[in-house]
Design an enzyme around this catalytic site. Structure first.
Site, PDB file in Angstrom:
ATOM      1  N   SER A 150       0.863  -1.177   0.000  1.00 51.67           N
ATOM      2  CA  SER A 150       0.000   0.000   0.000  1.00 51.67           C
ATOM      3  C   SER A 150       0.898   1.225   0.000  1.00 51.67           C
ATOM      4  O   SER A 150       2.095   1.129   0.325  1.00 51.67           O
ATOM      5  CB  SER A 150      -0.880  -0.007   1.253  1.00 51.67           C
ATOM      6  OG  SER A 150      -1.495   1.246   1.477  1.00 51.67           O
ATOM      7  N   TYR A 163      -2.393  -1.279  10.624  1.00 53.31           N
ATOM      8  CA  TYR A 163      -2.279  -1.425   9.174  1.00 53.31           C
ATOM      9  C   TYR A 163      -0.933  -0.903   8.673  1.00 53.31           C
ATOM     10  O   TYR A 163      -0.237  -1.568   7.896  1.00 53.31           O
ATOM     11  CB  TYR A 163      -3.429  -0.679   8.505  1.00 53.31           C
ATOM     12  CG  TYR A 163      -3.571  -0.917   7.022  1.00 53.31           C
ATOM     13  CD1 TYR A 163      -4.345  -1.977   6.549  1.00 53.31           C
ATOM     14  CD2 TYR A 163      -2.967  -0.081   6.088  1.00 53.31           C
ATOM     15  CE1 TYR A 163      -4.500  -2.198   5.185  1.00 53.31           C
ATOM     16  CE2 TYR A 163      -3.115  -0.292   4.724  1.00 53.31           C
ATOM     17  CZ  TYR A 163      -3.885  -1.354   4.288  1.00 53.31           C
ATOM     18  OH  TYR A 163      -4.033  -1.570   2.941  1.00 53.31           O
TER      19      TYR A 163
END
Length: 268
Positions: A150, A163
């Protein structure tokens, strides 16, 4: 939702990608990026082990893949069962670590048990899957590991401690696998999208709206797309195309890399 979430142009499959005879494993395959990756690799002729906790979603995926050059095999699996995850990767040629989960909370309010689960699914499970896949890859002198990271593997945002920690860890794991695998014909890379049009992101919009005390429309425009030059969400098929590119014959010298597709976010 604001106009900035309008889908971009649909990507066309890369010409000439032939993965016939290869076996791939994709985690988080029942929806979003994982579903798009599964269909893309099957379109290229790969036999795909589709791994997800969502058995019903996997059934729908298998139906959608009917008639593609490569077969899609549904493998319902909870990735917190790390031993089972490692076993599932035996004998594969291509590994796509994609499964993920998200919770948006300030650190002082973040449930420790959720932090642990996020790290298990998004970092420990990829380690075990790589560990399970490498013996076969090494034995044949060829393998492709693609980690769907990401922009948060390269940058941080508030309220996403688990995350961001998991994605940063995945970046490091990917680089180590690249260094160890190079002598064996195995590449390992990350793909780093910005916000992708997936159910995970749709849930984030609601969480961010609550965390920031603003409307969902303002979350998309002022939070999610604030740092991007391209003012739209990424489509899952675009990410799948990048994954497929890294599995092809022309990327044998691409390893240890992080392929940003974040609309210019990390150009700041």
């Amino acid at each position: 939702m604001s106009a900035s979430t309008t889908p971009g142009p649909g990507p066309r499959p890369s010409d000439g990608l032939d993965l016939s005879g290869r076996t791939a494993l994709v985690t988080g395959a029942a929806g979003g990026i994982g579903r798009a990756c599964t269909l893309r690799l099957a379109t290229a002729g790969a036999r795909v082990r589709a791994v997800d906790l969502d058995a019903e979603g996997l059934t729908g995926l298998a139906d959608a893949a009917s008639g593609l050059p490569g077969p899609v095999e549904a493998h319902p699996l909870d990735l917190t069962d790390l031993d089972a995850a490692e076993r599932a990767a035996a004998g594969i040629d291509i590994l796509v670590n994609n499964a993920g989960l998200q919770l948006v909370r300030p650190i002082e309010d973040f449930p420790p048990e959720v932090f642990s689960r996020v790290l298990t699914v998004m970092l420990e499970a990829p380690f075990r899957l790589v560990r399970g896949a490498l013996p076969h890859m090494y034995a044949q002198g060829w393998g492709r590991i693609v980690n769907v990271s990401s922009v948060h593997g390269l940058r941080a945002s508030p309220y996403k401690s688990a995350y961001v920690a998991a994605k940063h860890g995945l970046e490091g794991l990917s680089k180590v696998a690249a260094l160890e695998g190079a002598a064996h014909g195995v590449t390992s890379n990350c793909v780093n999208p910005g916000y992708v049009r997936t159910p995970l992101v749709e849930r984030q919009i609601a969480d961010q709206a609550e965390a920031h005390g603003i409307s969902p429309e303002r979350v998309v425009a002022e939070v999610m797309l604030a740092d991007t030059a391209v003012k739209r969400l990424v489509e899952p098929e675009e990410v799948a195309e990048a994954v497929a590119y890294l599995c092809g014959p022309h990327t044998s010298f691409v390893t240890g890399a992080s392929l940003s597709m974040d609309g210019g976010w990390s150009a700041h």
